[in-house]
Motif scaffolding. Sequence first.
Motif, PDB file in Angstrom:
ATOM      1  N   ARG A 175     -10.599   5.455  18.827  1.00 16.30           N
ATOM      2  CA  ARG A 175     -11.881   4.793  19.036  1.00 16.30           C
ATOM      3  C   ARG A 175     -12.118   4.638  20.524  1.00 16.30           C
ATOM      4  O   ARG A 175     -11.189   4.407  21.293  1.00 16.30           O
ATOM      5  CB  ARG A 175     -11.961   3.464  18.321  1.00 16.30           C
ATOM      6  CG  ARG A 175     -10.794   2.549  18.524  1.00 16.30           C
ATOM      7  CD  ARG A 175     -10.987   1.265  17.754  1.00 16.30           C
ATOM      8  NE  ARG A 175     -10.420   1.295  16.435  1.00 16.30           N
ATOM      9  CZ  ARG A 175      -9.230   0.813  16.112  1.00 16.30           C
ATOM     10  NH1 ARG A 175      -8.489   0.277  17.005  1.00 16.30           N
ATOM     11  NH2 ARG A 175      -8.808   0.863  14.891  1.00 16.30           N
TER      12      ARG A 175
ATOM     13  N   ARG B  91     -13.068   2.722  23.632  1.00 17.59           N
ATOM     14  CA  ARG B  91     -13.007   1.292  23.937  1.00 17.59           C
ATOM     15  C   ARG B  91     -13.973   0.941  25.021  1.00 17.59           C
ATOM     16  O   ARG B  91     -14.188   1.495  25.968  1.00 17.59           O
ATOM     17  CB  ARG B  91     -11.596   0.922  24.355  1.00 17.59           C
ATOM     18  CG  ARG B  91     -10.671   1.152  23.201  1.00 17.59           C
ATOM     19  CD  ARG B  91      -9.221   0.994  23.627  1.00 17.59           C
ATOM     20  NE  ARG B  91      -8.411   1.778  22.743  1.00 17.59           N
ATOM     21  CZ  ARG B  91      -7.616   1.280  21.827  1.00 17.59           C
ATOM     22  NH1 ARG B  91      -7.510   0.032  21.676  1.00 17.59           N
ATOM     23  NH2 ARG B  91      -6.917   2.049  21.049  1.00 17.59           N
TER      24      ARG B  91
ATOM     25  N   ASP C 148      -8.243  11.923   8.341  1.00 15.10           N
ATOM     26  CA  ASP C 148      -9.526  11.371   8.761  1.00 15.10           C
ATOM     27  C   ASP C 148      -9.485   9.848   8.813  1.00 15.10           C
ATOM     28  O   ASP C 148     -10.025   9.237   9.736  1.00 15.10           O
ATOM     29  CB  ASP C 148     -10.634  11.840   7.820  1.00 15.10           C
ATOM     30  CG  ASP C 148     -12.003  11.445   8.334  1.00 15.10           C
ATOM     31  OD1 ASP C 148     -12.310  11.753   9.510  1.00 15.10           O
ATOM     32  OD2 ASP C 148     -12.773  10.810   7.582  1.00 15.10           O
ATOM     33  N   ALA C 149      -8.832   9.233   7.838  1.00 13.27           N
ATOM     34  CA  ALA C 149      -8.695   7.771   7.845  1.00 13.27           C
ATOM     35  C   ALA C 149      -7.914   7.309   9.066  1.00 13.27           C
ATOM     36  O   ALA C 149      -8.249   6.294   9.696  1.00 13.27           O
ATOM     37  CB  ALA C 149      -8.012   7.297   6.562  1.00 13.27           C
ATOM     38  N   GLN C 150      -6.873   8.055   9.430  1.00 16.60           N
ATOM     39  CA  GLN C 150      -6.099   7.706  10.620  1.00 16.60           C
ATOM     40  C   GLN C 150      -6.921   7.903  11.886  1.00 16.60           C
ATOM     41  O   GLN C 150      -6.823   7.118  12.832  1.00 16.60           O
ATOM     42  CB  GLN C 150      -4.813   8.527  10.690  1.00 16.60           C
ATOM     43  CG  GLN C 150      -3.769   8.098   9.710  1.00 16.60           C
ATOM     44  CD  GLN C 150      -3.353   6.660   9.910  1.00 16.60           C
ATOM     45  OE1 GLN C 150      -3.132   6.194  11.020  1.00 16.60           O
ATOM     46  NE2 GLN C 150      -3.236   5.929   8.819  1.00 16.60           N
TER      47      GLN C 150
ATOM     48  N   GLN D 167     -10.103   7.527  12.103  1.00 16.73           N
ATOM     49  CA  GLN D 167     -11.039   6.401  12.154  1.00 16.73           C
ATOM     50  C   GLN D 167     -10.386   5.134  12.690  1.00 16.73           C
ATOM     51  O   GLN D 167     -11.010   4.376  13.421  1.00 16.73           O
ATOM     52  CB  GLN D 167     -11.621   6.129  10.768  1.00 16.73           C
ATOM     53  CG  GLN D 167     -12.585   7.176  10.303  1.00 16.73           C
ATOM     54  CD  GLN D 167     -13.064   6.911   8.889  1.00 16.73           C
ATOM     55  OE1 GLN D 167     -12.839   5.845   8.319  1.00 16.73           O
ATOM     56  NE2 GLN D 167     -13.734   7.891   8.305  1.00 16.73           N
ATOM     57  N   THR D 168      -9.125   4.902  12.321  1.00 17.15           N
ATOM     58  CA  THR D 168      -8.480   3.662  12.744  1.00 17.15           C
ATOM     59  C   THR D 168      -7.810   3.770  14.109  1.00 17.15           C
ATOM     60  O   THR D 168      -7.791   2.796  14.859  1.00 17.15           O
ATOM     61  CB  THR D 168      -7.425   3.210  11.716  1.00 17.15           C
ATOM     62  OG1 THR D 168      -6.476   4.246  11.525  1.00 17.15           O
ATOM     63  CG2 THR D 168      -8.062   2.869  10.395  1.00 17.15           C
ATOM     64  N   GLN D 169      -7.236   4.939  14.434  1.00 19.42           N
ATOM     65  CA  GLN D 169      -6.484   5.074  15.670  1.00 19.42           C
ATOM     66  C   GLN D 169      -7.323   5.523  16.861  1.00 19.42           C
ATOM     67  O   GLN D 169      -7.034   5.160  17.989  1.00 19.42           O
ATOM     68  CB  GLN D 169      -5.323   6.071  15.492  1.00 19.42           C
ATOM     69  CG  GLN D 169      -4.172   5.523  14.705  1.00 19.42           C
ATOM     70  CD  GLN D 169      -3.040   6.524  14.620  1.00 19.42           C
ATOM     71  OE1 GLN D 169      -2.989   7.294  13.694  1.00 19.42           O
ATOM     72  NE2 GLN D 169      -2.155   6.503  15.587  1.00 19.42           N
TER      73      GLN D 169
ATOM     74  N   THR E 265     -15.943  10.748  18.148  1.00 24.77           N
ATOM     75  CA  THR E 265     -17.115   9.885  18.033  1.00 24.77           C
ATOM     76  C   THR E 265     -18.401  10.704  17.977  1.00 24.77           C
ATOM     77  O   THR E 265     -19.325  10.376  17.247  1.00 24.77           O
ATOM     78  CB  THR E 265     -17.170   8.896  19.214  1.00 24.77           C
ATOM     79  OG1 THR E 265     -15.963   8.139  19.225  1.00 24.77           O
ATOM     80  CG2 THR E 265     -18.346   7.951  19.091  1.00 24.77           C
TER      81      THR E 265
ATOM     82  N   TYR F 291       0.846  -1.188   0.000  1.00 19.91           N
ATOM     83  CA  TYR F 291       0.000   0.000   0.000  1.00 19.91           C
ATOM     84  C   TYR F 291       0.886   1.244   0.000  1.00 19.91           C
ATOM     85  O   TYR F 291       1.143   1.828   1.041  1.00 19.91           O
ATOM     86  CB  TYR F 291      -0.906   0.012   1.230  1.00 19.91           C
ATOM     87  CG  TYR F 291      -1.698  -1.242   1.377  1.00 19.91           C
ATOM     88  CD1 TYR F 291      -2.782  -1.507   0.558  1.00 19.91           C
ATOM     89  CD2 TYR F 291      -1.339  -2.203   2.307  1.00 19.91           C
ATOM     90  CE1 TYR F 291      -3.497  -2.676   0.670  1.00 19.91           C
ATOM     91  CE2 TYR F 291      -2.057  -3.378   2.435  1.00 19.91           C
ATOM     92  CZ  TYR F 291      -3.136  -3.608   1.622  1.00 19.91           C
ATOM     93  OH  TYR F 291      -3.839  -4.765   1.731  1.00 19.91           O
TER      94      TYR F 291
ATOM     95  N   SER G 101      -0.487   9.615  10.313  1.00 13.80           N
ATOM     96  CA  SER G 101      -0.507   8.742  11.490  1.00 13.80           C
ATOM     97  C   SER G 101       0.236   9.383  12.659  1.00 13.80           C
ATOM     98  O   SER G 101      -0.193   9.279  13.813  1.00 13.80           O
ATOM     99  CB  SER G 101       0.089   7.379  11.164  1.00 13.80           C
ATOM    100  OG  SER G 101       1.426   7.530  10.722  1.00 13.80           O
TER     101      SER G 101
END
Length: 116
Positions: free
Chosen positions: A114, A116, A106-108, A110-112, A72, A32, A45
């Motif tokens: 969150r 819990r 924004d993608a980072q 979403q993945t980093q 969120t 990627y 990141s």
Amino acid sequence: MKRFILAGLTTLTLCTAMVSTANADPTAYNPYPAVSIANDRIAPSDLVTIAQRGGLKSQGVPGYLGLASAYTLGQIGAKEVVQGAVNAQLLPVTAVSDQAYLNLVDAQLQTQVRVR
């Protein structure tokens, strides 16, 4: 006799594995490839990690669980994080209008980030 054959095959297998590893390309293959970003910018990141650890708190971007909650709830997005980094002089002013960079941030997020 079986012991000698087994030892010989084991030695041959290990030697073959060592030779193929020694000849391997030392650079890692990344399936990627990163989208080209100007050299004067922090990787998305790394920017999200800085924000997560409270590095942009004085610019109005909450850190730690506050960032996760705000993201969120839709109170903080990539644009606010990038604007905070611009205010902290971590990014150039042009980063705020670079949609590709904002999408990567924004993608980072979403993945980093969150809850819990």
